[in-house]
Enzyme design. Structure first.
Site, PDB file in Angstrom:
ATOM      1  N   ARG A  98      29.594  41.044  28.918  1.00 26.66           N
ATOM      2  CA  ARG A  98      30.135  41.996  29.888  1.00 26.66           C
ATOM      3  C   ARG A  98      29.334  41.908  31.192  1.00 26.66           C
ATOM      4  O   ARG A  98      29.853  42.061  32.284  1.00 26.66           O
ATOM      5  CB  ARG A  98      30.119  43.423  29.324  1.00 26.66           C
ATOM      6  CG  ARG A  98      30.670  44.430  30.307  1.00 26.66           C
ATOM      7  CD  ARG A  98      31.103  45.798  29.740  1.00 26.66           C
ATOM      8  NE  ARG A  98      30.629  46.166  28.433  1.00 26.66           N
ATOM      9  CZ  ARG A  98      29.406  46.663  28.170  1.00 26.66           C
ATOM     10  NH1 ARG A  98      28.533  46.848  29.139  1.00 26.66           N
ATOM     11  NH2 ARG A  98      29.073  46.959  26.932  1.00 26.66           N
ATOM     12  N   LYS A 155      47.866  35.892  41.927  1.00 26.85           N
ATOM     13  CA  LYS A 155      48.874  35.336  42.835  1.00 26.85           C
ATOM     14  C   LYS A 155      48.477  33.916  43.276  1.00 26.85           C
ATOM     15  O   LYS A 155      48.338  33.050  42.445  1.00 26.85           O
ATOM     16  CB  LYS A 155      49.078  36.295  44.009  1.00 26.85           C
ATOM     17  CG  LYS A 155      49.168  37.773  43.597  1.00 26.85           C
ATOM     18  CD  LYS A 155      50.379  38.103  42.754  1.00 26.85           C
ATOM     19  CE  LYS A 155      50.327  39.480  42.093  1.00 26.85           C
ATOM     20  NZ  LYS A 155      50.052  40.606  42.956  1.00 26.85           N
ATOM     21  N   TYR A 163      50.575  47.444  48.544  1.00 27.86           N
ATOM     22  CA  TYR A 163      51.073  47.044  47.227  1.00 27.86           C
ATOM     23  C   TYR A 163      51.276  48.330  46.404  1.00 27.86           C
ATOM     24  O   TYR A 163      50.380  49.179  46.349  1.00 27.86           O
ATOM     25  CB  TYR A 163      50.052  46.117  46.574  1.00 27.86           C
ATOM     26  CG  TYR A 163      50.368  45.788  45.147  1.00 27.86           C
ATOM     27  CD1 TYR A 163      51.347  44.863  44.837  1.00 27.86           C
ATOM     28  CD2 TYR A 163      49.703  46.423  44.109  1.00 27.86           C
ATOM     29  CE1 TYR A 163      51.658  44.579  43.520  1.00 27.86           C
ATOM     30  CE2 TYR A 163      50.006  46.144  42.788  1.00 27.86           C
ATOM     31  CZ  TYR A 163      50.978  45.220  42.497  1.00 27.86           C
ATOM     32  OH  TYR A 163      51.286  44.944  41.194  1.00 27.86           O
ATOM     33  N   ASP A 221      42.741  43.358  51.882  1.00 34.50           N
ATOM     34  CA  ASP A 221      43.413  42.690  50.771  1.00 34.50           C
ATOM     35  C   ASP A 221      44.050  41.421  51.335  1.00 34.50           C
ATOM     36  O   ASP A 221      44.996  41.483  52.121  1.00 34.50           O
ATOM     37  CB  ASP A 221      44.468  43.631  50.163  1.00 34.50           C
ATOM     38  CG  ASP A 221      45.165  43.028  48.943  1.00 34.50           C
ATOM     39  OD1 ASP A 221      45.273  41.789  48.863  1.00 34.50           O
ATOM     40  OD2 ASP A 221      45.622  43.798  48.077  1.00 34.50           O
TER      41      ASP A 221
HETATM   42  C1  LIG Z   1      49.604  41.954  42.856  1.00 31.77           C
HETATM   43  C2  LIG Z   1      48.850  42.602  43.934  1.00 31.77           C
HETATM   44  C3  LIG Z   1      47.813  43.505  43.668  1.00 31.77           C
HETATM   45  C4  LIG Z   1      47.474  43.934  42.253  1.00 31.77           C
HETATM   46  O1  LIG Z   1      46.997  42.870  41.491  1.00 31.77           O
HETATM   47  P1  LIG Z   1      47.171  42.721  39.898  1.00 31.77           P
HETATM   48  O2  LIG Z   1      46.501  41.443  39.602  1.00 31.77           O
HETATM   49  O3  LIG Z   1      48.648  42.732  39.601  1.00 31.77           O
HETATM   50  O4  LIG Z   1      46.498  43.908  39.279  1.00 31.77           O
HETATM   51  C5  LIG Z   1      47.115  44.030  44.741  1.00 31.77           C
HETATM   52  N1  LIG Z   1      47.414  43.696  46.016  1.00 31.77           N
HETATM   53  C6  LIG Z   1      48.411  42.844  46.307  1.00 31.77           C
HETATM   54  C7  LIG Z   1      48.704  42.522  47.731  1.00 31.77           C
HETATM   55  C8  LIG Z   1      49.158  42.269  45.289  1.00 31.77           C
HETATM   56  O5  LIG Z   1      50.158  41.439  45.588  1.00 31.77           O
END
Ligand SMILES: *Cc1c(COP(=O)(O)O)cnc(C)c1O
Length: 384
Positions: free
Chosen positions: A51, A200, A103, A175
């Site tokens: 962890r 992504k 998001y 982000d």
């Molecule tokens: C998908 C996404 C998230 C969240 O991520 P997860 O891996 O699904 O928890 C946060 N910000 C953006 C811009 C995203 O596309």
């Protein structure tokens, strides 16, 4: 080796990706272990319990720090776990200014979980810097920005917002999921932390969830490492390995995503059945100039207006190559309906406030042959 920093693609393939010292294996090993044997009390090889740390995770964290230009990049079990870890660095009574078109999972976490622990949130349209400036209060700790936004592809000026933040002793978190570190470098523009859903583009193959927070200060890195240990939402060794493998091809994938994205955007602009196209690479995008300044490409996220819910439904029923699915950033083209899928939880009023309509369709253009993607969209749009 010269002292010059290696280029992006070289870093993607080599930082943290060094051959295994023991066997010479070119592909880094996965370490599926929960614990590590100790030589004697207080003496170990730098690892005690998984962890806290794991060699496969260490490799990925080094790699992602190098790609974003940060000093550390603790990884978490998902993008949401990474964002939750950022918020866990603050305490009851602290205030966060954030974008009003985030998001969908982010306002859910902020309003339905973290507000109950006393964190305060103010949502503003961050595409206007003065809205951010006005919303900052004495107890504001961070400004949290997503650029471009999902699904409207609105941009925020990272450099100007960073200047406002720093004048007020507030940190800026960006982000960078939609652009990836290949097309946008928030830290170079002044951001203090960068978050990604590695699910992504970074992983890129739609086969694993993950999240990362890239840090610029020791203090952030230490707090987040402590949160990995204390709260435990870490990324598993196998998932770390998937991202390590995925990032090796990030530059070539992003180039192809971008090329395909531009073609598909132009195709949609010309299409009779499409009323409006949202893509920062179009000269009529309201922030086209900013897009050219702060991004090195336009990416492959496109939203377009079909005119009504029934039109959107009709076309989405007909797509064959494009898969109707949430998520984005994989090699395969995914298509979705923001009003009922990613942004369903906002409610009709919430969507109207930020400009998401029932006729909007969002596409994450993959790296297939672009003619095939356009043919598929064309035959699906014929159903309208
Ligand atoms: C998908 C996404 C998230 C969240 O991520 P997860 O891996 O699904 O928890 C946060 N910000 C953006 C811009 C995203 O596309």
């Amino acid at each position: 080796m010269s002292s010059k920093q290696p280029g992006f693609a070289t870093r993607a393939i080599h930082v943290g990706q060094e051959p295994d010292a023991e066997s010479g294996a070119v592909s880094p090993p996965i370490h599926p272990t929960s614990t590590y044997v100790q030589q004697e009390l207080g003496k170990n090889k730098g690892y005690e319990y998984a962890r806290v740390s794991n060699p496969t995770r260490t490799r990925l964290e080094q790699n992602l720090a190098a790609l974003e230009g940060g000093i550390a990049a603790p990884v978490f079990a998902s993008g949401m776990a990474a964002i939750n870890a950022i918020c866990s660095m603050y305490k009851s009574g602290d205030h966060i200014v954030c974008g009003h078109n985030l998001y969908g999972g982010v306002p859910r976490l902020f309003d339905q979980v973290l507000a109950d622990f006393g964190l305060q949130f103010t949502y503003v349209d961050t595409s206007e810097v003065r809205n951010v400036e006005r919303a900052i209060r004495k107890n504001t700790r961070i400004v949290y920005v997503e650029t471009p936004t999902n699904p409207l592809m609105a941009l925020s000026d990272i450099e100007s917002i960073a200047q406002v933040c720093h004048r007020r002793k507030v940190e800026l978190v960006v982000d960078n999921t939609f652009m990836s570190p290949y097309f946008q470098h928030p830290i170079a523009l002044g951001a203090d932390m960068v978050v990604h859903s590695t699910t992504k583009f970074l992983n890129g193959h739609s086969d694993g969830l993950g999240g990362v927070v890239v840090c610029t200060t020791r203090e952030q890195a230490e707090k987040l490492a402590f949160l990995q240990k204390a709260a435990g939402a870490i990324l598993s060794p196998f998932e770390c390995w998937l991202v390590l493998r995925g990032v090796k091809t990030l530059p070539v994938r992003m180039e192809q995503h971008d090329r395909n994205g531009r073609f598909v955007a132009e195709f949609l602009v010309r299409h009779k059945k499409v009323k409006q196209v949202f893509y920062p690479g179009l000269a009529n995008h309201p922030q086209y100039e900013l897009a050219q300044q702060q991004m090195y490409g336009f990416g492959s996220m496109i939203t377009f207006e079909t005119g009504s819910l029934s039109n959107a439904k009709k076309m989405l029923r007909k797509v064959r190559l494009c898969s109707l699915a949430e998520s984005l950033g994989g090699v395969e083209t995914l298509i979705s309906h923001p009003a009922t899928m990613t942004h369903g939880s906002l409610g009709e009023k919430g969507r109207r406030e930020i400009g998401i309509t029932d006729g909007m369709v969002r596409i994450s253009v993959g790296i297939e042959n672009v003619e095939d993607i356009m043919d598929d969209l064309d035959q699906a749009l014929a159903a309208i």
